[in-house]
Write a protein that holds these residues in place. Structure first.
Motif, PDB file in Angstrom:
ATOM      1  N   THR A 296       0.833  -1.203   0.000  1.00  0.00           N
ATOM      2  CA  THR A 296       0.000   0.000   0.000  1.00  0.00           C
ATOM      3  C   THR A 296       0.866   1.252   0.000  1.00  0.00           C
ATOM      4  O   THR A 296       0.600   2.201  -0.740  1.00  0.00           O
ATOM      5  N   ALA A 297       1.918   1.253   0.823  1.00  0.00           N
ATOM      6  CA  ALA A 297       2.821   2.406   0.877  1.00  0.00           C
ATOM      7  C   ALA A 297       3.469   2.648  -0.490  1.00  0.00           C
ATOM      8  O   ALA A 297       3.623   3.798  -0.920  1.00  0.00           O
ATOM      9  N   LYS A 298       3.814   1.568  -1.183  1.00  0.00           N
ATOM     10  CA  LYS A 298       4.408   1.677  -2.523  1.00  0.00           C
ATOM     11  C   LYS A 298       3.403   2.307  -3.501  1.00  0.00           C
ATOM     12  O   LYS A 298       3.767   3.184  -4.296  1.00  0.00           O
ATOM     13  N   GLU A 299       2.139   1.895  -3.430  1.00  0.00           N
ATOM     14  CA  GLU A 299       1.103   2.459  -4.298  1.00  0.00           C
ATOM     15  C   GLU A 299       0.876   3.942  -3.979  1.00  0.00           C
ATOM     16  O   GLU A 299       0.719   4.755  -4.896  1.00  0.00           O
ATOM     17  N   VAL A 300       0.858   4.287  -2.701  1.00  0.00           N
ATOM     18  CA  VAL A 300       0.678   5.685  -2.289  1.00  0.00           C
ATOM     19  C   VAL A 300       1.789   6.543  -2.895  1.00  0.00           C
ATOM     20  O   VAL A 300       1.534   7.625  -3.415  1.00  0.00           O
ATOM     21  N   LYS A 301       3.013   6.040  -2.860  1.00  0.00           N
ATOM     22  CA  LYS A 301       4.138   6.785  -3.447  1.00  0.00           C
ATOM     23  C   LYS A 301       3.963   6.951  -4.961  1.00  0.00           C
ATOM     24  O   LYS A 301       4.231   8.019  -5.510  1.00  0.00           O
ATOM     25  N   LYS A 302       3.496   5.909  -5.635  1.00  0.00           N
ATOM     26  CA  LYS A 302       3.267   6.001  -7.081  1.00  0.00           C
ATOM     27  C   LYS A 302       2.190   7.038  -7.393  1.00  0.00           C
ATOM     28  O   LYS A 302       2.349   7.845  -8.303  1.00  0.00           O
ATOM     29  N   PHE A 303       1.081   7.005  -6.653  1.00  0.00           N
ATOM     30  CA  PHE A 303      -0.013   7.938  -6.903  1.00  0.00           C
ATOM     31  C   PHE A 303       0.393   9.382  -6.623  1.00  0.00           C
ATOM     32  O   PHE A 303      -0.069  10.302  -7.282  1.00  0.00           O
ATOM     33  N   SER A 304       1.254   9.591  -5.619  1.00  0.00           N
ATOM     34  CA  SER A 304       1.636  10.956  -5.235  1.00  0.00           C
ATOM     35  C   SER A 304       2.966  11.394  -5.857  1.00  0.00           C
ATOM     36  O   SER A 304       3.531  12.413  -5.468  1.00  0.00           O
ATOM     37  N   LYS A 305       3.417  10.672  -6.845  1.00  0.00           N
ATOM     38  CA  LYS A 305       4.696  10.927  -7.530  1.00  0.00           C
ATOM     39  C   LYS A 305       4.896  12.391  -7.913  1.00  0.00           C
ATOM     40  O   LYS A 305       5.996  12.923  -7.788  1.00  0.00           O
ATOM     41  N   TYR A 306       3.853  13.071  -8.382  1.00  0.00           N
ATOM     42  CA  TYR A 306       3.975  14.454  -8.839  1.00  0.00           C
ATOM     43  C   TYR A 306       3.547  15.474  -7.784  1.00  0.00           C
ATOM     44  O   TYR A 306       3.496  16.665  -8.070  1.00  0.00           O
ATOM     45  N   LYS A 307       3.275  14.997  -6.591  1.00  0.00           N
ATOM     46  CA  LYS A 307       2.920  15.877  -5.461  1.00  0.00           C
ATOM     47  C   LYS A 307       4.071  15.780  -4.456  1.00  0.00           C
ATOM     48  O   LYS A 307       4.015  15.019  -3.499  1.00  0.00           O
ATOM     49  N   LYS A 308       5.114  16.545  -4.707  1.00  0.00           N
ATOM     50  CA  LYS A 308       6.336  16.430  -3.906  1.00  0.00           C
ATOM     51  C   LYS A 308       6.114  16.715  -2.422  1.00  0.00           C
ATOM     52  O   LYS A 308       6.867  16.261  -1.574  1.00  0.00           O
ATOM     53  N   TYR A 309       5.061  17.467  -2.092  1.00  0.00           N
ATOM     54  CA  TYR A 309       4.797  17.785  -0.685  1.00  0.00           C
ATOM     55  C   TYR A 309       4.172  16.611   0.067  1.00  0.00           C
ATOM     56  O   TYR A 309       4.161  16.611   1.286  1.00  0.00           O
ATOM     57  N   ILE A 310       3.672  15.616  -0.646  1.00  0.00           N
ATOM     58  CA  ILE A 310       3.074  14.464   0.040  1.00  0.00           C
ATOM     59  C   ILE A 310       4.156  13.452   0.347  1.00  0.00           C
ATOM     60  O   ILE A 310       4.767  12.866  -0.544  1.00  0.00           O
ATOM     61  N   LYS A 311       4.377  13.281   1.621  1.00  0.00           N
ATOM     62  CA  LYS A 311       5.353  12.296   2.110  1.00  0.00           C
ATOM     63  C   LYS A 311       4.586  11.209   2.843  1.00  0.00           C
ATOM     64  O   LYS A 311       3.601  11.480   3.531  1.00  0.00           O
ATOM     65  N   SER A 312       5.047   9.982   2.699  1.00  0.00           N
ATOM     66  CA  SER A 312       4.412   8.876   3.407  1.00  0.00           C
ATOM     67  C   SER A 312       5.468   8.051   4.128  1.00  0.00           C
ATOM     68  O   SER A 312       6.626   8.020   3.721  1.00  0.00           O
ATOM     69  N   VAL A 313       5.026   7.412   5.203  1.00  0.00           N
ATOM     70  CA  VAL A 313       5.899   6.565   6.012  1.00  0.00           C
ATOM     71  C   VAL A 313       5.175   5.253   6.277  1.00  0.00           C
ATOM     72  O   VAL A 313       3.978   5.265   6.584  1.00  0.00           O
ATOM     73  N   ALA A 314       5.893   4.148   6.159  1.00  0.00           N
ATOM     74  CA  ALA A 314       5.338   2.834   6.485  1.00  0.00           C
ATOM     75  C   ALA A 314       5.858   2.395   7.848  1.00  0.00           C
ATOM     76  O   ALA A 314       7.064   2.473   8.116  1.00  0.00           O
ATOM     77  N   LEU A 315       4.942   1.967   8.708  1.00  0.00           N
ATOM     78  CA  LEU A 315       5.283   1.490  10.054  1.00  0.00           C
ATOM     79  C   LEU A 315       4.847   0.034  10.174  1.00  0.00           C
ATOM     80  O   LEU A 315       3.658  -0.264  10.067  1.00  0.00           O
ATOM     81  N   TYR A 316       5.811  -0.851  10.393  1.00  0.00           N
ATOM     82  CA  TYR A 316       5.496  -2.273  10.467  1.00  0.00           C
ATOM     83  C   TYR A 316       6.576  -2.980  11.270  1.00  0.00           C
ATOM     84  O   TYR A 316       7.724  -2.526  11.356  1.00  0.00           O
ATOM     85  N   GLY A 317       6.198  -4.081  11.877  1.00  0.00           N
ATOM     86  CA  GLY A 317       7.140  -4.862  12.674  1.00  0.00           C
ATOM     87  C   GLY A 317       8.151  -5.573  11.801  1.00  0.00           C
ATOM     88  O   GLY A 317       7.970  -5.703  10.595  1.00  0.00           O
ATOM     89  N   GLY A 318       9.233  -5.997  12.430  1.00  0.00           N
ATOM     90  CA  GLY A 318      10.269  -6.714  11.710  1.00  0.00           C
ATOM     91  C   GLY A 318      11.248  -5.806  10.993  1.00  0.00           C
ATOM     92  O   GLY A 318      12.101  -6.270  10.253  1.00  0.00           O
ATOM     93  N   ALA A 319      11.110  -4.499  11.218  1.00  0.00           N
ATOM     94  CA  ALA A 319      12.020  -3.529  10.605  1.00  0.00           C
ATOM     95  C   ALA A 319      12.581  -2.643  11.716  1.00  0.00           C
ATOM     96  O   ALA A 319      12.018  -2.581  12.816  1.00  0.00           O
ATOM     97  N   ASP A 320      13.657  -1.954  11.412  1.00  0.00           N
ATOM     98  CA  ASP A 320      14.327  -1.102  12.393  1.00  0.00           C
ATOM     99  C   ASP A 320      13.413   0.029  12.861  1.00  0.00           C
ATOM    100  O   ASP A 320      13.027   0.895  12.063  1.00  0.00           O
TER     101      ASP A 320
END
Length: 172
Positions: free
Chosen positions: A88-112
């Motif tokens: 989902t985070a990957k899709e959000v980044k693709k959709f907002s590709k031309y909206k440089k002000y939109i930043k997204s963060v993915a939060l999930y276990g098993g990562a730092d």
């Protein structure tokens, strides 16, 4: 009403991203959901099979509603698994590709945790997370939900089956 992405009133930057992704015609869930989400602040329950464009159906209108002036989380998308959160985070980044002000963060276990915390501290408008990790960040006061105006429970039935009811209630 015409059933094209253009007819929904989506911003030209999102339409350009949709074209880049290769979407030509909206799916039924997108036809039903996108205009409703754009036009209202009411809850919406969408049921559709895997592969029918549900992520676009909720992500595109939510992204369009993001306020560029607010560098705080405004959209919270909860997913039952790390894999779905990352997808989902990957899709959000693709959709907002031309909206440089939109930043997204993915939060999930098993990562730092520290890397995710650093990403959050840089500012973002969209948080995509699993219930457990999202709740960890809320409890540690690293995730402020005071500006959240849209919440998406992606695969809510799966989250409930997996025992996330208490976490979801705490987050909400």
């Amino acid at each position: 009403m015409s059933n094209t992405f253009e007819s929904f009133g989506l911003d030209s930057d999102f339409l350009k991203a949709i074209t880049d992704i290769g979407f030509e015609t909206p799916t039924e869930v997108q036809v039903q959901a996108i205009p409703r989400i754009l036009a209202s602040d009411r809850d919406l329950i969408g049921l559709a099979q895997t592969g029918t464009g549900k992520t676009g159906a909720f992500a595109l209108p939510c992204l369009q509603k993001v306020d560029a002036e607010i560098n705080e989380p405004q959209v919270l998308i909860l997913s039952p698994t790390r894999e779905l959160a990352l997808q989902t985070a990957k899709e959000v980044k693709k959709f907002s590709k031309y909206k440089k002000y939109i930043k997204s963060v993915a939060l999930y276990g098993g990562a730092d945790l520290r890397a995710q915390s650093r990403s959050l501290s840089k500012g973002c408008q969209v948080v995509v997370g699993t219930p457990g990790r999202t709740l960890d960040f809320i409890r540690q006061r690293r995730l402020d939900l005071s500006q959240i105006s849209m919440v998406v429970l992606d695969e809510a039935d799966e989250m409930l089956k997996m025992g996330f009811q208490e976490d979801l209630e705490s987050i909400l």
